[in-house]
Design a protein around this motif. Structure first.
Motif, PDB file in Angstrom:
ATOM      1  N   ARG A   1       1.815  18.566  12.889  1.00 25.41           N
ATOM      2  CA  ARG A   1       0.789  19.555  12.518  1.00 25.41           C
ATOM      3  C   ARG A   1      -0.242  19.642  13.639  1.00 25.41           C
ATOM      4  NH1 ARG A   1      -2.529  22.865  11.318  1.00 25.41           N
ATOM      5  NH2 ARG A   1      -3.853  22.994   9.480  1.00 25.41           N
ATOM      6  N   ALA A   2      -0.490  20.874  14.110  1.00 20.80           N
ATOM      7  CA  ALA A   2      -1.551  21.080  15.115  1.00 20.80           C
ATOM      8  C   ALA A   2      -2.854  21.281  14.355  1.00 20.80           C
ATOM      9  CB  ALA A   2      -1.222  22.305  15.968  1.00 20.80           C
ATOM     10  N   VAL A   3      -3.640  20.218  14.242  1.00 18.95           N
ATOM     11  CA  VAL A   3      -4.792  20.235  13.317  1.00 18.95           C
ATOM     12  C   VAL A   3      -5.885  21.226  13.731  1.00 18.95           C
ATOM     13  CG1 VAL A   3      -4.541  17.951  12.289  1.00 18.95           C
ATOM     14  CG2 VAL A   3      -5.633  18.163  14.503  1.00 18.95           C
ATOM     15  N   ASP A   4      -5.889  21.627  14.993  1.00 21.40           N
ATOM     16  CA  ASP A   4      -6.960  22.535  15.453  1.00 21.40           C
ATOM     17  C   ASP A   4      -6.576  24.015  15.347  1.00 21.40           C
ATOM     18  OD1 ASP A   4      -4.980  22.139  17.316  1.00 21.40           O
ATOM     19  OD2 ASP A   4      -6.303  22.409  19.053  1.00 21.40           O
ATOM     20  N   LYS A   5      -5.406  24.315  14.791  1.00 17.56           N
ATOM     21  CA  LYS A   5      -4.947  25.710  14.740  1.00 17.56           C
ATOM     22  C   LYS A   5      -4.930  26.234  13.299  1.00 17.56           C
ATOM     23  CE  LYS A   5      -3.534  25.855  19.115  1.00 17.56           C
ATOM     24  NZ  LYS A   5      -4.313  26.433  20.149  1.00 17.56           N
TER      25      LYS A   5
ATOM     26  N   VAL B   1       5.866  27.585  13.720  1.00 20.89           N
ATOM     27  CA  VAL B   1       5.939  27.224  15.149  1.00 20.89           C
ATOM     28  C   VAL B   1       5.498  28.405  16.013  1.00 20.89           C
ATOM     29  CG1 VAL B   1       7.515  26.634  17.047  1.00 20.89           C
ATOM     30  CG2 VAL B   1       7.716  25.463  14.846  1.00 20.89           C
ATOM     31  N   ASN B   2       5.944  29.617  15.637  1.00 21.71           N
ATOM     32  CA  ASN B   2       5.596  30.810  16.417  1.00 21.71           C
ATOM     33  C   ASN B   2       4.090  31.035  16.503  1.00 21.71           C
ATOM     34  OD1 ASN B   2       8.231  31.299  16.956  1.00 21.71           O
ATOM     35  ND2 ASN B   2       8.497  32.924  15.430  1.00 21.71           N
ATOM     36  N   HIS B   3       3.362  30.575  15.487  1.00 19.89           N
ATOM     37  CA  HIS B   3       1.902  30.758  15.487  1.00 19.89           C
ATOM     38  C   HIS B   3       1.165  29.456  15.772  1.00 19.89           C
ATOM     39  CE1 HIS B   3       2.154  34.954  14.400  1.00 19.89           C
ATOM     40  NE2 HIS B   3       3.124  34.626  13.579  1.00 19.89           N
ATOM     41  N   ASP B   4       1.867  28.527  16.409  1.00 16.10           N
ATOM     42  CA  ASP B   4       1.264  27.277  16.924  1.00 16.10           C
ATOM     43  C   ASP B   4       0.657  26.383  15.855  1.00 16.10           C
ATOM     44  OD1 ASP B   4       1.928  28.052  19.515  1.00 16.10           O
ATOM     45  OD2 ASP B   4       0.070  29.197  19.736  1.00 16.10           O
ATOM     46  N   LEU B   5       1.066  26.548  14.593  1.00 12.48           N
ATOM     47  CA  LEU B   5       0.562  25.649  13.546  1.00 12.48           C
ATOM     48  C   LEU B   5       1.270  24.302  13.615  1.00 12.48           C
ATOM     49  CD1 LEU B   5       0.337  28.067  10.487  1.00 12.48           C
ATOM     50  CD2 LEU B   5      -1.520  27.298  11.965  1.00 12.48           C
ATOM     51  N   LEU B   6       2.485  24.311  14.181  1.00 16.47           N
ATOM     52  CA  LEU B   6       3.253  23.073  14.340  1.00 16.47           C
ATOM     53  C   LEU B   6       3.632  22.911  15.799  1.00 16.47           C
ATOM     54  CD1 LEU B   6       5.762  23.328  11.340  1.00 16.47           C
ATOM     55  CD2 LEU B   6       3.634  22.011  11.422  1.00 16.47           C
ATOM     56  N   GLN B   7       3.581  21.669  16.258  1.00 19.89           N
ATOM     57  CA  GLN B   7       4.024  21.353  17.623  1.00 19.89           C
ATOM     58  C   GLN B   7       5.441  20.787  17.516  1.00 19.89           C
ATOM     59  OE1 GLN B   7       1.509  18.388  19.562  1.00 19.89           O
ATOM     60  NE2 GLN B   7       3.334  17.577  20.571  1.00 19.89           N
ATOM     61  N   PRO B   8       6.454  21.475  18.105  1.00 21.27           N
ATOM     62  CA  PRO B   8       7.823  20.967  17.997  1.00 21.27           C
ATOM     63  C   PRO B   8       8.100  19.878  19.035  1.00 21.27           C
ATOM     64  CG  PRO B   8       7.806  23.083  19.133  1.00 21.27           C
ATOM     65  CD  PRO B   8       6.375  22.756  18.814  1.00 21.27           C
TER      66      PRO B   8
END
Length: 395
Positions: free
Chosen positions: A247-251, A294-301
């Motif tokens: 999870r990209a916590v800052d997005k 992933v496409n909207h940077d909510l998750l870092q793969p």
């Protein structure tokens, strides 16, 4: 053992004995999980089944700790079990429906992590499905990774800089006629942070630059060494193989698809901070929903990367605590006996690094046993494993 549970505001580090205990407890669990996974790596064993066993062991062992404290303590898997074979570099942790099995003579990289209260211990190890000593290029690439890990252990210490380690790792790789895999970073670890801002670059290139940094006492690092018999420039072949995300916590983004919103809500609830495997989510819905996230940077793969077929990759990763009396490697596993065709016997600089003691001299005379043992490292590569595990077992 429920300790001061009110120290919220201060950033906890190794100056707290409770923090050291939690790091070492996580390390003990992940070391035993690795031992279990290695024992399950046999020809015709299904990779996904072994990954599941590794994760289940960590969840179960971590779950039995700190059960009786007043404040709930998070604990469990810090990085899902991955089993990447031969020319696959890393992060292969397939979905439940995957039928991939191991074969005789496979070069198997195992990567996993555990945390107790957000204090993370990670480890990676390379094992060949082969009876007896490992020879040829498989031995070369594993010896390269292991020797580089031994050198890094001696250079990740207060006063040294991250670029010192980068240069040393590349020098070791050249001695074994191997390449350091590009894009691999070693990170500082902090509570609930698996990829801290201070990093060590394995190999410099124009696209990847990192800030210069100096190591300091009471810091913790995950030192990540990946070597290849190929050109060290792995490629993503199939995005569908990617199953590990964080999870990209800052997005933030308002997701359009219902499946994406459902999956993202489940992720935020179950895996708010640590990397997780899509295997832990409902498979059909996950496949659909993860793409938009992933496409909207909510998750870092964490992509599954590959060298060319026929190339071999070795991976060694360990967690090191920069204690006042010297670096303390807390995660490791004994290597198989190696009979490499190349070596670093004639390189005085590498020999000098390996001869560095791991303990800092303190007033009153600290014990300094390891320097001598390490001199044997360059005589016969299999001796390296004793030093590695000796260092881990000391404290």
């Amino acid at each position: 053992m429920s300790d001061d549970e009110t120290k919220e505001e201060i950033e906890l580090d190794l100056s707290s004995s409770d923090v050291v205990t939690k790091y070492k407890s996580a390390a003990e669990i992940v070391n035993r999980a690795l031992q279990l996974v290695v024992s399950k790596c046999k020809p015709k064993a299904k990779i996904v089944d072994i990954c599941e066993k590794g994760d289940a062991f960590i969840r179960e062992q971590a779950g039995s700790m700190y059960k009786n404290v007043k404040k709930k303590i998070e604990r469990g898997v810090a990085f899902p079990t991955c089993i990447s074979v031969n020319n696959t570099v890393c992060h292969f942790s397939p979905m439940g429906s995957d039928e991939t099995v191991l074969e005789e003579n496979d070069v198997v990289k195992i990567d996993m992590g555990c945390h107790i209260d957000g204090f993370i211990a990670v480890v990676a190890h390379t094992h060949v499905l082969h009876e007896g000593p490992v020879g040829g290029r498989a031995a070369d690439v594993i010896a390269a990774a292991n020797t580089a890990a031994e050198v890094a252990l001696r250079l990740v210490r207060p006063g040294k800089k991250n670029k010192d380690v980068t240069e040393a790792i590349q020098k070791v790789a050249a001695g074994y006629d191997c390449k350091v895999v590009e894009g691999v970073l070693s990170h500082q670890l902090k509570q609930f942070v698996i990829d801290g801002n201070k990093v060590i670059l394995s190999v410099g290139n124009p696209e990847t630059r990192v800030d210069d940094a100096e190591f300091e006492e009471n810091e913790v690092y995950s030192v990540d060494i990946v070597m290849s018999t190929g050109d060290g420039k792995p490629k993503l072949l199939d995005e569908k193989q990617t199953t590990i995300y964080k999870r990209a916590v800052d997005k933030n983004y308002h997701l359009k698809m219902k499946a994406s919103r459902f999956i993202f809500s489940e992720i935020s609830q179950k895996f708010p901070i640590m990397p997780f495997t899509a295997r832990a989510l409902e498979e059909k819905r996950a496949r659909l929903g993860l793409v938009e996230c992933v496409n909207h940077d909510l998750l870092q793969p964490y992509p599954v990367l590959h060298e060319k077929p026929g190339d071999l990759v070795a991976h060694i990763k360990f967690t090191v605590l920069l204690m006042p009396n010297g670096p303390d490697r807390i995660t490791s596993h004994t290597l198989q006996q190696l009979q490499p065709t190349k070596g670093i016997d004639n390189d005085p600089e590498i020999k000098a690094w390996l001869a560095l003691g791991l303990k800092t001299k303190k007033k009153g005379g600290g014990k300094k046993k390891k320097g001598k043992k390490s001199e044997n490292l360059t005589e016969a590569e299999p001796m390296e494993e004793e030093t590695v595990n000796g260092a881990a077992a000391q404290e």
